[in-house]
Design a protein around this motif. Structure first.
Motif, short mmCIF file in Angstrom:
data_model
loop_
_atom_site.label_atom_id
_atom_site.label_comp_id
_atom_site.label_asym_id
_atom_site.label_seq_id
_atom_site.Cartn_x
_atom_site.Cartn_y
_atom_site.Cartn_z
N VAL A 318 32.34 54.10 -29.99
CA VAL A 318 31.03 54.71 -30.23
C VAL A 318 30.51 55.41 -28.97
CG1 VAL A 318 28.62 54.21 -30.79
CG2 VAL A 318 30.46 53.11 -32.09
N TYR A 319 30.65 54.75 -27.83
CA TYR A 319 30.19 55.35 -26.57
C TYR A 319 30.98 56.62 -26.25
CZ TYR A 319 29.36 55.85 -21.55
OH TYR A 319 29.05 56.34 -20.30
N LYS A 320 32.29 56.58 -26.42
CA LYS A 320 33.14 57.74 -26.14
C LYS A 320 32.77 58.91 -27.04
CE LYS A 320 36.97 59.99 -24.85
NZ LYS A 320 37.18 60.54 -23.50
N TRP A 321 32.60 58.66 -28.33
CA TRP A 321 32.29 59.75 -29.26
C TRP A 321 30.91 60.34 -29.00
CZ3 TRP A 321 33.82 63.33 -32.43
CH2 TRP A 321 32.91 63.89 -33.32
N GLN A 322 29.92 59.52 -28.81
CA GLN A 322 28.56 60.03 -28.62
C GLN A 322 28.44 60.81 -27.32
OE1 GLN A 322 25.78 56.81 -29.10
NE2 GLN A 322 26.11 56.68 -31.32
N ASN A 323 29.13 60.37 -26.27
CA ASN A 323 29.11 61.13 -25.01
C ASN A 323 29.77 62.49 -25.20
OD1 ASN A 323 27.79 59.10 -23.70
ND2 ASN A 323 29.24 58.98 -22.01
N TRP A 324 30.92 62.50 -25.89
CA TRP A 324 31.61 63.78 -26.14
C TRP A 324 30.76 64.68 -27.02
CZ3 TRP A 324 33.05 66.51 -30.38
CH2 TRP A 324 33.92 67.58 -30.18
N GLN A 325 30.13 64.11 -28.04
CA GLN A 325 29.32 64.90 -28.97
C GLN A 325 28.11 65.52 -28.27
OE1 GLN A 325 27.10 62.75 -32.03
NE2 GLN A 325 27.90 64.17 -33.57
N ASP A 326 27.44 64.76 -27.40
CA ASP A 326 26.28 65.30 -26.70
C ASP A 326 26.67 66.48 -25.81
OD1 ASP A 326 24.69 63.41 -27.89
OD2 ASP A 326 24.74 62.02 -26.19
N THR A 328 29.30 68.47 -26.22
CA THR A 328 29.73 69.60 -27.05
C THR A 328 28.54 70.32 -27.68
OG1 THR A 328 31.81 68.45 -27.53
CG2 THR A 328 31.19 70.26 -28.98
N LEU A 329 27.59 69.56 -28.20
CA LEU A 329 26.41 70.19 -28.81
C LEU A 329 25.58 70.94 -27.77
CD1 LEU A 329 25.27 67.44 -31.34
CD2 LEU A 329 26.50 69.56 -31.81
N HIS A 330 25.57 70.44 -26.55
CA HIS A 330 24.85 71.18 -25.49
C HIS A 330 25.51 72.52 -25.22
CE1 HIS A 330 22.49 71.89 -21.88
NE2 HIS A 330 23.61 72.09 -21.23
N LEU A 363 33.44 76.34 -36.38
CA LEU A 363 34.58 77.14 -36.84
C LEU A 363 35.09 78.09 -35.77
CD1 LEU A 363 33.50 77.93 -40.51
CD2 LEU A 363 34.89 76.06 -39.62
N GLU A 364 34.35 78.30 -34.70
CA GLU A 364 34.85 79.16 -33.62
C GLU A 364 35.87 78.42 -32.77
OE1 GLU A 364 33.17 81.51 -29.67
OE2 GLU A 364 31.83 81.07 -31.34
N THR A 365 35.60 77.15 -32.46
CA THR A 365 36.54 76.35 -31.67
C THR A 365 37.40 75.44 -32.52
OG1 THR A 365 34.84 74.64 -31.37
CG2 THR A 365 34.98 76.38 -29.69
N ASN A 366 37.11 75.37 -33.84
CA ASN A 366 37.90 74.56 -34.77
C ASN A 366 37.87 73.09 -34.38
OD1 ASN A 366 39.43 74.31 -37.09
ND2 ASN A 366 41.36 74.49 -36.00
N THR A 367 36.70 72.57 -34.05
CA THR A 367 36.54 71.17 -33.65
C THR A 367 35.47 70.51 -34.50
OG1 THR A 367 34.96 71.80 -31.93
CG2 THR A 367 37.27 71.56 -31.27
N VAL A 368 35.62 69.21 -34.69
CA VAL A 368 34.64 68.42 -35.41
C VAL A 368 33.49 68.08 -34.46
CG1 VAL A 368 34.24 66.33 -36.77
CG2 VAL A 368 36.46 67.47 -36.86
N VAL A 369 32.27 68.47 -34.81
CA VAL A 369 31.12 68.23 -33.95
C VAL A 369 30.23 67.10 -34.47
CG1 VAL A 369 31.09 70.58 -33.05
CG2 VAL A 369 29.76 70.02 -35.10
N LEU A 396 20.73 66.81 -36.99
CA LEU A 396 21.28 66.58 -35.65
C LEU A 396 21.43 67.90 -34.88
CD1 LEU A 396 22.55 64.55 -33.63
CD2 LEU A 396 24.75 65.04 -34.70
N LEU A 397 21.94 68.95 -35.55
CA LEU A 397 22.08 70.24 -34.88
C LEU A 397 20.72 70.80 -34.48
CD1 LEU A 397 24.84 71.93 -37.10
CD2 LEU A 397 25.13 70.73 -34.94
N GLU A 398 19.74 70.62 -35.34
CA GLU A 398 18.40 71.10 -35.02
C GLU A 398 17.79 70.32 -33.86
OE1 GLU A 398 14.08 71.71 -37.28
OE2 GLU A 398 15.89 71.22 -38.42
N ALA A 399 18.08 69.03 -33.78
CA ALA A 399 17.56 68.23 -32.67
C ALA A 399 18.15 68.66 -31.34
CB ALA A 399 17.83 66.75 -32.92
N HIS A 400 19.37 69.21 -31.36
CA HIS A 400 20.01 69.70 -30.13
C HIS A 400 19.78 71.20 -29.94
CE1 HIS A 400 22.07 65.81 -30.37
NE2 HIS A 400 22.41 65.98 -29.10
N HIS A 401 18.85 71.78 -30.70
CA HIS A 401 18.45 73.18 -30.54
C HIS A 401 19.61 74.14 -30.76
CE1 HIS A 401 14.76 71.46 -28.91
NE2 HIS A 401 15.48 70.78 -28.03
N VAL A 402 20.42 73.87 -31.77
CA VAL A 402 21.53 74.75 -32.15
C VAL A 402 21.03 75.71 -33.22
CG1 VAL A 402 23.84 74.88 -33.13
CG2 VAL A 402 23.24 73.00 -31.59
#
Length: 663
Positions: A318-326, A328-330, A363-369, A396-402
């Motif tokens: 969980v820690y690894k995924w959430q750190n990577w996700q934060d 990537t979304l940034h 879809l630009e980087t073909n990664t699961v976000v 979640l995307l809106e919370a990260h200003h995407v």
């Protein structure tokens, strides 16, 4: 003298040296040197009745006294060779001078009252040399505690094991079926004794190589005392994959404790490493347990595996995924044009779907976000899971200003209405529509008199992808799409001004029987399918370039970590989805994939493009192992707290617990 020393077996200790040494040397035959050696050993008071063979430890010589010290330390030489005229001059700094070397008789003579021949030594396939078990050659993967005198009495050493196993390990006490033999005199001795030793190793415990060792080959190393060469009392105790061997010599009171693996905190490192390896590789513990049972390899029980997963492995994931996700979304939030794709996967091991996992991909980087796991009873049924998963991902995307340019999805009615109400531009994945049309045409081609349609199925499929990729507006897509009805009749000019003629070169066909005629049954069936009002409406919203097909590939990767025929608990399934996403993101290829032509047997000789696959990598597994051993195990509280903050729905009340729920 040098040749004679090299042929002598190095087997004795010098009295007064409390550490084991790597070599012994006989007293030289030269009288001046012999006098100097004896003066050093006995401080000028040489006993009158010395035996012929008296040994002096090599650690009492300075490094410049040896000919091959560099080769010996590098492992290219098994024995040290002294230079001519070398004299011992180094004393043990840990001992007072009067106790350095008392007598060389104790290990070079045998007691007449109990004189016995030394036990016969034999060669074993994996038997190690005697130096391997000595303290100065301690292996990073093997922990040993050696003392020249017995640490416990012989009576306590040979005592019967207690009826109830002491608390050797706080994390693995629940394994009542594990066979553990423990000395009652050492019940208060924790398995944490070698912790300081393992902390001094240069390599982390998870990086050390492991081997399969047979019990007979291992116990052969403890049959005889390395000091007096007589038989010893040997006792062993096991905890999962961990083995501890205690050796005690009744004659010279030599004792040794040997551990098969380092102790991390209060847990054998091999037990935790095996649990992490099974979990992170997506394997089933029951399958691994069967393999171990077939090989008679010792392993812990399933309860221990669950405890390791709950306390260390799942918090690390969980820690690894959430750190990577934060992170990537940034990065995504810095882009002006973001196109994402979403699709749901229903987890239905029974007749109804209990869970639904919604995957959102860049879809630009073909990664699961993002991955959202929805339980059916929290949304009023499985039909509402896709809408709820989409809602959570967009929040979640809106919370990260995407800022989304558009989202590519399937044609689920609830999804269409929700995105319309939220004013999010939506495009349709071409693969979903093409699959539906191909299935309909395949059924029609099986009808009597409609066999000609089979010749056009591949062309119609390619025409849909070309229509989506080459059109800029919705009406243009419709014009190009309906032109196929003229093309199959060998008519290449069209009435719609948006697409007045076919773009291919005009040529005569070699197979004129493939053309369809207006008013015939095959053409009527084809026109009914392709001109369907719903199909024409969906064609206007076909995605021109980015497709959500990558989400389908990700769903295939999930099967490796979370098969549908196994029921997982909510957090267990969510962590396995995170693992699948980490694996997919590490091994995905952004941009255009490398393709090659293949000729499958089912294609009747037709060539098909096939993506060239490469060997997958597993760097995320190494990162997670380092995280588990170096950080989570040291202080699991913050990681467990972060995992428990994940909203967990109440379990289904309309079904009885199943055995598979514990997996």
């Amino acid at each position: 003298m040098q040749a004679s020393m090299s042929r002598k077996r190095m087997r004795c200790f010098v009295v007064g040296c409390r550490n084991e040494h790597n070599s012994r040397h006989l007293l030289p035959t030269s009288e001046p040197l012999r006098t100097q050696w004896m003066s050093f050993a006995f401080k000028g008071h040489t006993p009158p009745n010395l035996p012929k063979c008296v040994y002096v430890c090599s650690n009492h010589f300075t490094p410049d006294c040896f000919v091959n010290e560099g080769q010996y330390k590098a492992g290219f030489a098994k024995k040290l060779f002294l230079k001519d005229g070398s004299v011992p001059a180094v004393r043990d700094p840990a001992l007072p001078p009067e106790e350095v070397c008392r007598s060389a008789l104790m290990r070079s003579t045998r007691d007449v009252g109990s004189q016995t021949d030394s036990p016969q030594r034999h060669s074993v396939g994996t038997q190690l040399s005697m130096r391997t078990l000595q303290a100065h050659r301690r292996s990073t993967g093997v922990q040993t505690t050696v003392s020249s005198t017995a640490s416990v009495s012989h009576a306590a050493f040979m005592a019967e094991p207690p009826s109830k196993r002491p608390r050797m390990d706080l994390e693995e006490v629940g394994d009542d079926e594990d066979e553990v033999t423990c000395d009652p005199a050492e019940a208060n001795t924790s398995l944490t004794e070698p912790t300081e030793i393992s902390a001094q190793t240069s390599r982390p415990v998870q990086k050390i190589c492991k081997y399969i060792v047979y019990e007979s080959c291992l116990m052969a190393l403890f049959e005889a005392c390395p000091v007096c060469r007589r038989s010893c009392d040997v006792r062993s105790q096991r905890l999962g994959t961990f083995l501890r061997v205690d050796q005690l010599c009744q004659h010279c009171q030599f004792s040794r404790r040997w551990d098969s693996q380092p102790i991390v905190g209060s847990i054998p490192a091999g037990n935790l490493h095996l649990s992490a390896a099974v979990y992170l590789s997506g394997a089933s513990f029951y399958t691994v347990e069967k393999i171990f049972a077939a090989m008679h390899l010792q392993v812990f029980k399933h309860n221990t595996f669950l405890r390791h997963a709950r306390m260390y492995i799942e918090p690390a994931i969980v820690y690894k995924w959430q750190n990577w996700q934060d992170g990537t979304l940034h990065q995504i939030s810095q882009r002006e044009k973001v196109i994402v794709g979403g699709d749901m996967r229903a987890v239905s091991p029974g007749h109804t779907a209990r869970f639904g996992s919604y995957a959102m991909m860049d879809l630009e980087t073909n990664t699961v976000v993002d991955i959202q796991l929805v339980q059916s009873n929290e949304v009023g049924g499985s039909c509402n899971m896709e809408k709820e998963g989409l809602k959570r991902s967009l929040d979640l995307l809106e919370a990260h200003h995407v800022t989304l340019h558009c989202i590519v999805t399937d044609r689920h009615p609830q999804t269409q209405k929700y995105l319309s109400d939220r004013n999010v531009p939506q495009l349709y994945d071409v693969g979903h529509i093409e699959k539906e049309i191909s299935e309909r045409l395949d059924k029609i081609a099986r009808l009597k008199g409609c066999e000609k349609l089979r010749k056009w199925m591949r062309s119609i499929k390619h025409h849909m992808y070309w229509t989506a990729a080459s059109s800029a507006t919705g009406p243009e897509r419709v014009a190009k799409w309906t032109s196929i009805l003229n093309h199959v009749r060998d008519k290449h000019t069209h009435e719609d001004p948006r697409f007045p003629a076919c773009l291919h070169a005009q040529r005569q066909s070699a197979d004129k029987s493939k053309w369809l005629a207006a008013g015939t049954l095959p053409f009527y069936k084809l026109e009914k399918v392709l001109s369907n009002r719903r199909i024409l409406r969906d064609v206007t919203k076909l995605s021109p370039h980015s497709q959500a097909t990558s989400a389908e590939a990700f769903h295939s990767a999930i099967l490796r970590f979370a098969p549908k025929n196994i029921v997982f608990p909510f957090l267990g399934l969510l962590c396995r989805l995170y693992l699948a996403a980490l694996h997919f993101n590490e091994n995905t290829t952004a941009g255009q994939p490398v393709l090659k032509l293949s000729f499958p047997k089912a294609g009747n000789g037709e060539s098909r493009p096939k993506e060239v696959k490469t060997e997958p990598t597993f760097r995320y597994v190494d990162d997670l192992l380092d995280l588990i051993f170096d950080e989570v195990f040291v202080d699991p509280a913050p990681y467990v707290e972060q995992m428990l903050r994940i909203p967990k729905p109440s379990p289904n009340t309309d079904r009885d617990p199943q055995p598979g729920d514990l997996i």
